[in-house]
Design an enzyme around this catalytic site. Structure first.
Site, PDB file in Angstrom:
ATOM      1  N   LYS A   1       0.831  -1.201   0.000  1.00  0.00           N
ATOM      2  CA  LYS A   1       0.000   0.000   0.000  1.00  0.00           C
ATOM      3  C   LYS A   1       0.873   1.262   0.000  1.00  0.00           C
ATOM      4  O   LYS A   1       0.597   2.240  -0.689  1.00  0.00           O
ATOM      5  CB  LYS A   1      -0.912  -0.021   1.230  1.00  0.00           C
ATOM      6  CG  LYS A   1      -1.702   1.246   1.504  1.00  0.00           C
ATOM      7  CD  LYS A   1      -2.869   1.439   0.567  1.00  0.00           C
ATOM      8  CE  LYS A   1      -3.544   2.770   0.876  1.00  0.00           C
ATOM      9  NZ  LYS A   1      -4.668   3.071   0.019  1.00  0.00           N
TER      10      LYS A   1
ATOM     11  N   LYS B   1       0.245  13.546   5.298  1.00  0.00           N
ATOM     12  CA  LYS B   1       0.429  12.409   6.212  1.00  0.00           C
ATOM     13  C   LYS B   1       0.958  11.198   5.430  1.00  0.00           C
ATOM     14  O   LYS B   1       1.910  10.536   5.845  1.00  0.00           O
ATOM     15  CB  LYS B   1      -0.917  12.063   6.861  1.00  0.00           C
ATOM     16  CG  LYS B   1      -0.890  10.851   7.785  1.00  0.00           C
ATOM     17  CD  LYS B   1      -2.248  10.122   7.858  1.00  0.00           C
ATOM     18  CE  LYS B   1      -2.431   9.151   6.703  1.00  0.00           C
ATOM     19  NZ  LYS B   1      -3.525   8.183   6.826  1.00  0.00           N
TER      20      LYS B   1
END
Lengths: 456, 456
Positions: free
Chosen positions: A180, A248
């Site tokens: 991911k 982030k």
């Protein structure tokens, strides 16, 4: 259908809500929790149950899905004093972490559940998803999963309800979040370079709508370019996915680079673009707003440029900007594969998964297959790539247009040429990340005394 | 004094006016030209003469000084139809080009005078200056000069009137502008990293005024840091030197990198910072406004932070930001020396001149002397430098602060470590620019089939 297990769903945001509703539609009994009361109400209307806190949410559930924004919120959901999920977990419950978190996080949270809270019966799966809100609502997500195979088998019906494509990643818990992470690396770079390219197209007087169509049809395309540019072309800044989220995500990517001593040149340049955007006050805006870094005073320039008639100059510019996209995508793909390798994820795994998820680009497919085949010589040469990129840089300089990712990429190509790799194909650029040995020529320092200060 | 030669002075801007007035004070007869009539009036008041165009300006002059903003304006001053200086030059006139131009430009303009205008009697000197407006007005500039030695000797009294330090650079016409280019490279990077560091200091709650004093006393200092930070500390944005000028200068630097196939990582990052600033609407503002890229919504944050009381955290932050400055200065110094070498200017020449002009930093002096001594091992190691920079990057990430030059520098250090240079001293980083041979290990691609899409 009544025999289907009870599922607890913590985190009913844009993605989570779609996933929870799809589970309901497939006959699972879903109890949800979210701080947003409107989300809870919606779940009730759709046939689910609502809980007042995570502990209450999970008390009858054999499966607990967690889909909150980040690691800190996951920890809070599980370990908050008296209301945390850990205080109510049923025997042998299976926790499915669907949030994107740093690769080390699933192991850490499972360790706390086992040791700090004396619940060694609890099992955990690392299952980050990709696909966006629409695919979430349709049960068509891409789900990467890792964890013990027997537990994955037990959770399969739940994952299948939410996902269209399920990928089991070998390498133990957290392998899925590594994949991911590599996908984020690529998707986030592709969004940024789309903004960089479209801002340049608008600045150079290219018809941006025609340019978009041209890119879609050719090798300069990426999944993110296709998805994000329409927002720029129609001045649609609806905040589906906010820039602050990308900050982030990019921090998670670059931190892994730092941790594993791998310089992530392109990711690092990209991170700064998102940070600049946030500093300029666009943190809560849609990520396609990134184009405002390049066009701060005319955020609608991209859409205005759709009316331009293409001049011969503009068609040359358009060709060069396509080259810019292709080249940045190619080097981003190589950097991503190098990162994956450092994290222990093989090139073949990454190639097959990334080709179906948000991080894909035409360049990725091409260069990854060349690397897999060990074919470092075919295709256009590094020197040719460099020279053509030089043209677009010179063009942009004449308009004081700040090419960020392009300049970073150019310097990498330039370095490869000085390393004597100019005649090789683009796949050979992998050496810039993987080679750990610099053959050191003796330093050549010209010494002649040519300074005669003040004594002319 | 009456026997002193007539001097024509084209370009009476902030620098040019000071130089022309100083020539008048030293007894030269000066005729000036500028499009700005107020400048001409001032020259008249100071005892000079004023001309209506360059051709008229130079018609009695044995020396012609040209101090206009760039190459295009120099060409216009010389070759404009009917009013250009080339149409009025006296026999054997000596042209002194004081503008900063691309290294190839002096040769090109002399070629045109000789060939296109059939004036082989004209001589030309390449004499860029450094030092700013105050030193210009005091006749205390640093003047780099190149050209035929006999002509330099003839021009000596004029150069001595304007300059405190005269440096004759070997290597023929345009060698002086090569040195000037390297000086620009450094000075412009130092301005940018000063903004980056001060913005970070303010963001982290460091008392910025105390931090400034700390830097001045230690190894993190640069000439530009000393000169520019006071503007940030007092919110003084008077446009003494505009950002748009630096864009031009940085373009000249990075173009030479492209021309000579040398990747200028740090210069390229810096160029983008100036370009962003211009895009944000600060092109005509003072260069210290660059801090607004980092603090767009609070341009006075740097000055506000002067009231902070230093906490223990802040003193650690202050130490790390000093390290940031030192390290960026060190890598900029090495990049500058590598650029100089590519341009044919020796390290010893650059070391002795740069140490006295705007591009100097404590790091430059240190690393240049190590390189000259061939000492690549002493001082703190590359690994140690990298690790400490990692700390400041992590700290900045927690505040979403976009470190541009620091991140570029970090990636270079990281690469050096992976090349096995971690135990060497900082001077060894020169290899990142000079080594032209990458030892190519066989590519290691892990192959195992771990993907089982959809078949969980």
């Amino acid at each position: 259908m009544a025999s289907r297990p009870n599922v607890a769903f913590i985190g009913l945001g844009a993605m989570g809500m779609g996933m929870a509703v799809h589970l309901l539609e497939d006959g699972f009994a879903v109890t949800g929790f979210d701080f947003n009361l409107m989300a809870l109400e919606k779940l009730l209307i759709m046939g689910g149950a609502a809980a007042a806190n995570p502990r209450e949410c999970i008390q009858d559930a054999s499966f607990v899905i967690c889909m909150v924004a980040n690691s800190a919120k996951t920890e809070k959901a599980f370990f908050a004093d008296s209301t945390g999920a850990v205080f109510g977990l049923t025997q042998n419950a299976i926790v499915i972490l669907c949030s994107s978190v740093a690769p080390g996080f699933p192991v850490k949270i499972l360790g706390r559940i086992h040791q700090d809270f004396q619940r060694p019966d609890i099992q955990l799966l690392d299952c980050p998803v990709s696909g966006g809100t629409i695919r979430a609502a349709r049960g068509m997500l891409n789900i990467m999963s890792s964890g013990p195979t027997d537990i994955l088998n037990i959770a399969q019906p739940i994952l299948e309800s939410m996902g269209e494509n399920l990928y089991e990643i070998e390498g133990g818990l957290s392998a899925a979040n590594k994949v991911k992470l590599v996908n984020q690396h690529l998707a986030n770079i592709h969004i940024a370079v789309s903004a960089e390219a479209m801002g340049l197209a608008a600045t150079l007087g290219v018809n941006t709508k025609e340019f978009y169509q041209t890119v879609l049809k050719g090798p300069a395309c990426s999944c993110m370019f296709e998805a994000r540019v329409p927002h720029m072309l129609s001045n649609d800044w609806t905040p589906h996915s906010a820039i602050s989220i990308f900050i982030k995500d990019m921090r998670m990517v670059t931190s892994q680079g730092i941790l594993h001593h791998l310089p992530l040149y392109i990711a690092s340049s990209t991170e700064r673009l998102y940070q600049y955007a946030a500093r300029m006050g666009y943190g809560k805006d849609h990520d396609s707003n990134l184009v405002r870094i390049f066009l701060p005073q005319t955020p609608s320039l991209v859409s205005e440029a759709t009316t331009h008639c293409q001049s011969p100059d503009a068609s040359r510019a358009s060709e060069l900007i396509c080259h810019l996209l292709e080249t940045v995508h190619t080097l981003a793909a190589i950097e991503a594969l190098a990162l994956g390798n450092k994290l222990g994820i093989s090139t073949s795994t990454l190639t097959s998964i990334i080709s179906n998820v948000a991080g894909v680009s035409e360049s990725f497919k091409k260069v990854a297959s060349q690397i897999l085949a060990g074919d470092l010589l075919s295709g256009i040469t590094i020197t040719h790539t460099r020279n053509k990129l030089k043209e677009v840089i010179t063009l942009a300089q004449m308009h004081n247009y700040p090419l960020q990712l392009t300049a970073t990429t150019f310097n990498l190509l330039q370095k490869a040429v000085t390393y004597g790799m100019g005649g090789e194909g683009q796949a050979a650029l992998l050496k810039l990340w993987t080679t750990s040995n610099l053959s050191t020529e003796p330093l050549h320092i010209t010494e002649y005394d040519s300074v005669t200060p003040s004594e002319l």
